[in-house]
Design a protein around this motif. Structure first.
Motif, PDB file in Angstrom:
ATOM      1  N   LEU A 181       0.822  -1.209   0.000  1.00 56.61           N
ATOM      2  CA  LEU A 181       0.000   0.000   0.000  1.00 56.61           C
ATOM      3  C   LEU A 181       0.854   1.256   0.000  1.00 56.61           C
ATOM      4  O   LEU A 181       0.459   2.292  -0.557  1.00 56.61           O
ATOM      5  N   THR A 182       2.031   1.181   0.622  1.00 55.89           N
ATOM      6  CA  THR A 182       2.914   2.354   0.652  1.00 55.89           C
ATOM      7  C   THR A 182       3.559   2.621  -0.702  1.00 55.89           C
ATOM      8  O   THR A 182       4.059   3.716  -0.942  1.00 55.89           O
ATOM      9  N   GLN A 183       3.569   1.625  -1.565  1.00 57.71           N
ATOM     10  CA  GLN A 183       4.282   1.722  -2.838  1.00 57.71           C
ATOM     11  C   GLN A 183       3.377   1.943  -4.042  1.00 57.71           C
ATOM     12  O   GLN A 183       3.832   1.925  -5.174  1.00 57.71           O
ATOM     13  N   THR A 184       2.082   2.151  -3.809  1.00 62.46           N
ATOM     14  CA  THR A 184       1.159   2.341  -4.927  1.00 62.46           C
ATOM     15  C   THR A 184       1.296   3.738  -5.518  1.00 62.46           C
ATOM     16  O   THR A 184       1.668   4.686  -4.833  1.00 62.46           O
ATOM     17  N   THR A 185       0.974   3.867  -6.772  1.00 58.99           N
ATOM     18  CA  THR A 185       1.039   5.159  -7.466  1.00 58.99           C
ATOM     19  C   THR A 185      -0.228   5.959  -7.195  1.00 58.99           C
ATOM     20  O   THR A 185      -1.279   5.390  -6.855  1.00 58.99           O
ATOM     21  N   PRO A 186      -0.176   7.283  -7.354  1.00 62.79           N
ATOM     22  CA  PRO A 186      -1.334   8.121  -7.042  1.00 62.79           C
ATOM     23  C   PRO A 186      -2.596   7.759  -7.825  1.00 62.79           C
ATOM     24  O   PRO A 186      -3.709   7.964  -7.328  1.00 62.79           O
ATOM     25  N   ASP A 187      -2.444   7.239  -9.023  1.00 69.52           N
ATOM     26  CA  ASP A 187      -3.621   6.929  -9.841  1.00 69.52           C
ATOM     27  C   ASP A 187      -4.068   5.472  -9.729  1.00 69.52           C
ATOM     28  O   ASP A 187      -4.979   5.034 -10.444  1.00 69.52           O
ATOM     29  N   ALA A 188      -3.460   4.715  -8.836  1.00 73.85           N
ATOM     30  CA  ALA A 188      -3.812   3.302  -8.684  1.00 73.85           C
ATOM     31  C   ALA A 188      -5.195   3.160  -8.050  1.00 73.85           C
ATOM     32  O   ALA A 188      -5.638   3.999  -7.265  1.00 73.85           O
ATOM     33  N   THR A 189      -5.879   2.074  -8.407  1.00 73.76           N
ATOM     34  CA  THR A 189      -7.169   1.780  -7.802  1.00 73.76           C
ATOM     35  C   THR A 189      -6.972   0.837  -6.616  1.00 73.76           C
ATOM     36  O   THR A 189      -5.896   0.243  -6.441  1.00 73.76           O
ATOM     37  N   CYS A 190      -7.996   0.690  -5.807  1.00 73.58           N
ATOM     38  CA  CYS A 190      -7.908  -0.157  -4.622  1.00 73.58           C
ATOM     39  C   CYS A 190      -7.628  -1.603  -5.016  1.00 73.58           C
ATOM     40  O   CYS A 190      -8.299  -2.140  -5.907  1.00 73.58           O
ATOM     41  N   PRO A 191      -6.658  -2.240  -4.394  1.00 74.73           N
ATOM     42  CA  PRO A 191      -6.397  -3.648  -4.702  1.00 74.73           C
ATOM     43  C   PRO A 191      -7.604  -4.505  -4.330  1.00 74.73           C
ATOM     44  O   PRO A 191      -8.363  -4.176  -3.410  1.00 74.73           O
ATOM     45  N   ALA A 192      -7.756  -5.617  -5.013  1.00 75.81           N
ATOM     46  CA  ALA A 192      -8.937  -6.470  -4.819  1.00 75.81           C
ATOM     47  C   ALA A 192      -9.074  -6.957  -3.385  1.00 75.81           C
ATOM     48  O   ALA A 192     -10.178  -7.012  -2.833  1.00 75.81           O
ATOM     49  N   TRP A 193      -7.934  -7.304  -2.752  1.00 75.45           N
ATOM     50  CA  TRP A 193      -8.011  -7.835  -1.388  1.00 75.45           C
ATOM     51  C   TRP A 193      -8.522  -6.799  -0.401  1.00 75.45           C
ATOM     52  O   TRP A 193      -9.280  -7.120   0.532  1.00 75.45           O
ATOM     53  N   LEU A 194      -8.156  -5.511  -0.613  1.00 75.79           N
ATOM     54  CA  LEU A 194      -8.615  -4.451   0.280  1.00 75.79           C
ATOM     55  C   LEU A 194     -10.087  -4.142   0.026  1.00 75.79           C
ATOM     56  O   LEU A 194     -10.862  -3.936   0.976  1.00 75.79           O
ATOM     57  N   ALA A 195     -10.484  -4.121  -1.240  1.00 70.27           N
ATOM     58  CA  ALA A 195     -11.887  -3.864  -1.569  1.00 70.27           C
ATOM     59  C   ALA A 195     -12.789  -4.938  -0.965  1.00 70.27           C
ATOM     60  O   ALA A 195     -13.851  -4.637  -0.404  1.00 70.27           O
ATOM     61  N   LYS A 196     -12.366  -6.187  -1.033  1.00 73.99           N
ATOM     62  CA  LYS A 196     -13.153  -7.281  -0.466  1.00 73.99           C
ATOM     63  C   LYS A 196     -13.243  -7.161   1.052  1.00 73.99           C
ATOM     64  O   LYS A 196     -14.321  -7.321   1.643  1.00 73.99           O
ATOM     65  N   ALA A 197     -12.118  -6.862   1.683  1.00 76.21           N
ATOM     66  CA  ALA A 197     -12.089  -6.748   3.137  1.00 76.21           C
ATOM     67  C   ALA A 197     -12.946  -5.577   3.619  1.00 76.21           C
ATOM     68  O   ALA A 197     -13.636  -5.682   4.646  1.00 76.21           O
ATOM     69  N   ALA A 198     -12.908  -4.450   2.905  1.00 78.41           N
ATOM     70  CA  ALA A 198     -13.700  -3.282   3.287  1.00 78.41           C
ATOM     71  C   ALA A 198     -15.190  -3.569   3.175  1.00 78.41           C
ATOM     72  O   ALA A 198     -15.991  -3.130   4.006  1.00 78.41           O
ATOM     73  N   LEU A 199     -15.564  -4.326   2.166  1.00 77.81           N
ATOM     74  CA  LEU A 199     -16.976  -4.676   1.983  1.00 77.81           C
ATOM     75  C   LEU A 199     -17.444  -5.614   3.093  1.00 77.81           C
ATOM     76  O   LEU A 199     -18.540  -5.451   3.641  1.00 77.81           O
ATOM     77  N   GLU A 200     -16.594  -6.565   3.454  1.00 75.92           N
ATOM     78  CA  GLU A 200     -16.956  -7.524   4.498  1.00 75.92           C
ATOM     79  C   GLU A 200     -16.943  -6.888   5.890  1.00 75.92           C
ATOM     80  O   GLU A 200     -17.786  -7.214   6.727  1.00 75.92           O
ATOM     81  N   SER A 201     -16.013  -5.998   6.126  1.00 71.12           N
ATOM     82  CA  SER A 201     -15.859  -5.416   7.472  1.00 71.12           C
ATOM     83  C   SER A 201     -16.825  -4.269   7.741  1.00 71.12           C
ATOM     84  O   SER A 201     -17.349  -4.138   8.854  1.00 71.12           O
ATOM     85  N   TRP A 202     -17.029  -3.411   6.747  1.00 72.58           N
ATOM     86  CA  TRP A 202     -17.828  -2.203   6.985  1.00 72.58           C
ATOM     87  C   TRP A 202     -18.958  -1.984   5.984  1.00 72.58           C
ATOM     88  O   TRP A 202     -19.635  -0.962   6.033  1.00 72.58           O
ATOM     89  N   GLY A 203     -19.135  -2.924   5.032  1.00 69.04           N
ATOM     90  CA  GLY A 203     -20.137  -2.710   3.998  1.00 69.04           C
ATOM     91  C   GLY A 203     -19.767  -1.561   3.087  1.00 69.04           C
ATOM     92  O   GLY A 203     -20.629  -0.908   2.492  1.00 69.04           O
ATOM     93  N   LEU A 204     -18.477  -1.292   2.991  1.00 68.46           N
ATOM     94  CA  LEU A 204     -17.965  -0.158   2.224  1.00 68.46           C
ATOM     95  C   LEU A 204     -17.488  -0.634   0.853  1.00 68.46           C
ATOM     96  O   LEU A 204     -16.579  -1.454   0.752  1.00 68.46           O
ATOM     97  N   ASP A 205     -18.102  -0.122  -0.191  1.00 66.35           N
ATOM     98  CA  ASP A 205     -17.754  -0.516  -1.559  1.00 66.35           C
ATOM     99  C   ASP A 205     -16.714   0.456  -2.122  1.00 66.35           C
ATOM    100  O   ASP A 205     -17.025   1.593  -2.443  1.00 66.35           O
ATOM    101  N   ILE A 206     -15.458   0.002  -2.200  1.00 72.92           N
ATOM    102  CA  ILE A 206     -14.394   0.851  -2.727  1.00 72.92           C
ATOM    103  C   ILE A 206     -13.737   0.228  -3.959  1.00 72.92           C
ATOM    104  O   ILE A 206     -12.667   0.664  -4.384  1.00 72.92           O
ATOM    105  N   ALA A 207     -14.370  -0.781  -4.516  1.00 68.09           N
ATOM    106  CA  ALA A 207     -13.807  -1.435  -5.699  1.00 68.09           C
ATOM    107  C   ALA A 207     -13.696  -0.435  -6.844  1.00 68.09           C
ATOM    108  O   ALA A 207     -14.611   0.360  -7.092  1.00 68.09           O
TER     109      ALA A 207
END
Length: 375
Positions: free
Chosen positions: A36-62
C-alpha cells in the motif's frame, strides 16, 4: 481537506486497516502494508482491500482511486500507539471531585497546536484521546479535532456532554465521526448532578446532549462517577445507560488533584471505596503518553513530573519518556522495601499525590493494617 474513508497504519508492531468512526478494524501482514505504501497516485484499490472493506464495513471501494480512499501512515521509529491531549484545563463545571484543581483557561496558539499534532502523528500515535477540562468548550476544539483526523488519528473525546446538543458540534461530529465519545455521569437527578458540578442547569444540559448524540447515532460510552453526593443514585444511573443501550464504566475511588491538593477527597463515598487490583506495571511512557495544554509531555495524567517540552524538543524529546517512566514507578519514600509491595494496587505516581495531599494511609495503601503488623 476531504476525510479519507480508511487508514492503514503501523500499530505497536502490527499493521492495521481501520475506518474512522467505526469500532472494528483488521490486521494485515507487513507485505500488504508495504504494497500500500508503494502504490502510485492513480492506482485503484487492490482487490483484497476492496473485499475486506466490503466484508468489514459494507464499504464498496472497488475500482475507486486508492489515494482518495485510503490514508497510508508511515512507520515511526517511536513505540507509541496512543496518547491523550489535554486541550485546556478550563471547564464550564466546578466539580467537587475534579482532579485538575485550578481550572485555568490556557493553551497553545493554533500554529503550536498544529505542530503538536504533527509531532503526535510522527510519534506513531493512532488513537488520540482529546480531554480537558471540557474539550468541547475550547476555542480551537474543532480545528484540533479535524486536523487530528486528517493526519490519520482516531479520536476519543472525554466530555461532560454539555455542548453535544449544539447543531454546530453535532454537524462536526456526524460528518467526521469520532472513534468514541465518553460522557461522565455525575448523577441521575438535577439535585445530585447540579450539586456535584456546582452548576445550576448542568443536568439538563447533560441529558439534552446525551439524547441528541444518541439520536444522531454517535458512538457513545458513559463513565459513572460515584461520590458521597450521588451514591444513592447508582442504580438510576445504570438504568439510564441500559435504557439507551450504552456501555458504562464505574469510577469510585477519588484521587487528589494533580497538584497534590486534598480538596477532592471528602467527595469519596466510603461505601464505594474499592480495593484496587495489584499494580504490576503499565504502558505509560512506553506505548502511551500524555500532553498538557502547554505541549508538555509526561508519562500519564498522574505522573506529570518530570515533563518534556515538545515545543522545544520536538518528537525526539519523547525518547526520554521510557527512562522517566521506569524511574517513576519504582517504590520510593515510605514504600521502599515494603514486603507487601508486590500486591499493592496503587502506582507510585498516585501514591506521591496522596502523600502531598496528606491523605490517610488507608486511602491509598491497601495493606495499612498488615504493614503496621509487619513493621
Amino acid at each position: 481537506m476531504t476525510m479519507h474513508q480508511l487508514i492503514a497504519s503501523p500499530f505497536l508492531g502490527d499493521y492495521l486497516v481501520v475506518r474512522p468512526g467505526f469500532p472494528n478494524g483488521m490486521k494485515i501482514p507487513r507485505d500488504k502494508y508495504l504494497s500500500l505504501t508503494q502504490t502510485t497516485p492513480d492506482a485503484t484499490c487492490p482487490a483484497w482491500l476492496a473485499k475486506a472493506a466490503l466484508e468489514s464495513w459494507g464499504l464498496d471501494i472497488a475500482d475507486r482511486p486508492l489515494a482518495r480512499t485510503l490514508l497510508v501512515r508511515s512507520e515511526s521509529s517511536f513505540g507509541f500507539g496512543r496518547a491523550s491531549y489535554e486541550l485546556n484545563l478550563g471547564c464550564n463545571y466546578d466539580c467537587e471531585h475534579c482532579y485538575l484543581g485550578l481550572k485555568r483557561f490556557e493553551g497553545l496558539s493554533w500554529p503550536d497546536r498544529e505542530r503538536l499534532l504533527h509531532i503526535l502523528r510522527d510519534a506513531g500515535v493512532l488513537w488520540l484521546q482529546l480531554t480537558g477540562g471540557e474539550p468541547m468548550i475550547d476555542r480551537l476544539f474543532s480545528e484540533v479535532y479535524q486536523l487530528a483526523g486528517e493526519l490519520g488519528m482516531l479520536c476519543t473525546i472525554l466530555s461532560n456532554g454539555s455542548r453535544l446538543s449544539s447543531p454546530k458540534m453535532l454537524d462536526l461530529l456526524t460528518s467526521r465521526r469520532p472513534h468514541r465519545i465518553t460522557l461522565s455521569v455525575y448523577g441521575a437527578t438535577a439535585e445530585s448532578y447540579d450539586g456535584l458540578t456546582r452548576r445550576k442547569g448542568a443536568f439538563r444540559m447533560f441529558i439534552k446532549g446525551l439524547y441528541s448524540a444518541h439520536e444522531a447515532g454517535l458512538p457513545l460510552a458513559l463513565s459513572m462517577i460515584v461520590t458521597e453526593r450521588n451514591a444513592h443514585e447508582v442504580d438510576q444511573m445504570k438504568a439510564l445507560a441500559d435504557s439507551l443501550g450504552i456501555p458504562m464504566d464505574e469510577y469510585v475511588n477519588m484521587v487528589p488533584t494533580i497538584y497534590g491538593g486534598a480538596e477532592t477527597l471528602p467527595s469519596q463515598s466510603a461505601a464505594h471505596l474499592r480495593k484496587r487490583r495489584p499494580f504490576t506495571g503499565c504502558n505509560a511512557g512506553h506505548t502511551f503518553f500524555h500532553v498538557d495544554p502547554h505541549g508538555m509531555a509526561s508519562i500519564c495524567k498522574v505522573g506529570r513530573d518530570p515533563q518534556i517540552s515538545l515545543m522545544d524538543e520536538g518528537v525526539d524529546g519523547l525518547r526520554d519518556l521510557t527512562t522517566i517512566a521506569d524511574g517513576l514507578v519504582l517504590r520510593q519514600g515510605g514504600c521502599t522495601g515494603c514486603a507487601l509491595s508486590g500486591t499493592c494496587g496503587t502506582c507510585m505516581p498516585l501514591v506521591t499525590l496522596y502523600r502531598k495531599a496528606k491523605a490517610p494511609l488507608a486511602t491509598y495503601c491497601q495493606h495499612k493494617e498488615r504493614r503496621e503488623t509487619t513493621t
